[in-house]
Motif scaffolding. Structure first.
Motif, short mmCIF file in Angstrom:
data_model
loop_
_atom_site.label_atom_id
_atom_site.label_comp_id
_atom_site.label_asym_id
_atom_site.label_seq_id
_atom_site.Cartn_x
_atom_site.Cartn_y
_atom_site.Cartn_z
N THR A 33 -3.30 -2.28 1.41
CA THR A 33 -4.67 -1.87 2.25
C THR A 33 -4.17 -1.26 3.49
O THR A 33 -3.46 -0.99 4.22
N TRP A 52 -9.00 0.06 0.17
CA TRP A 52 -8.48 -0.52 -0.43
C TRP A 52 -6.76 0.28 -1.20
O TRP A 52 -7.19 1.68 -0.55
N LEU A 102 -5.67 -7.80 0.61
CA LEU A 102 -6.62 -6.32 0.28
C LEU A 102 -8.06 -6.70 1.62
O LEU A 102 -8.46 -6.04 1.82
#
Length: 120
Positions: A33, A52, A102
């Motif tokens: 990320t 992401w 994430l």
């Protein structure tokens, strides 16, 4: 180890645009990320945007929604922050960051920052 190098900062008039780039080293970039943060003089560093690894999901702080766009090119190991309709309050040092999760609570890797100054 991931190294991040920002570029693209500068001086721009209010209403203008800049595009920041964040070049990353290492093969892990496509799986991380990426985020952008900024720190204005006398203020704490704040989150600006993140994307992401797949590029399919982005998130922005409210103050930049509709004006800033985060993107990435995994083939070039580079993330971008397109900044439009800049305001004097956008003046800050902008940092890119990366992390394997994430939704990072604390980001693992940071760049050195690039100065953005918006004149009124």
């Amino acid at each position: 180890q991931v190294q991040l190098v920002e570029s693209g900062g500068g001086l721009v008039q209010a209403g203008g645009s800049l595009r920041l780039s964040c070049a990353a080293s290492g093969r892990a970039f496509p799986f991380y990320t990426m985020g952008w943060f900024r720190q204005a003089p006398g203020k704490e560093r704040e989150f600006v945007a993140r994307i992401w690894y797949s590029g399919t999901d982005t998130y922005y702080t409210d103050s930049v929604k509709g004006r800033f766009t985060i993107s990435r090119d995994n083939a070039k190991n580079t993330a971008y922050l397109q900044m439009n309709s800049l305001k004097p309050e956008d003046t800050a040092v902008y940092y890119c960051a990366s992390d394997p999760s994430l939704a990072p609570a604390s980001w693992k890797y940071w760049g050195q920052g690039t100065q953005v100054t918006v004149s009124s």
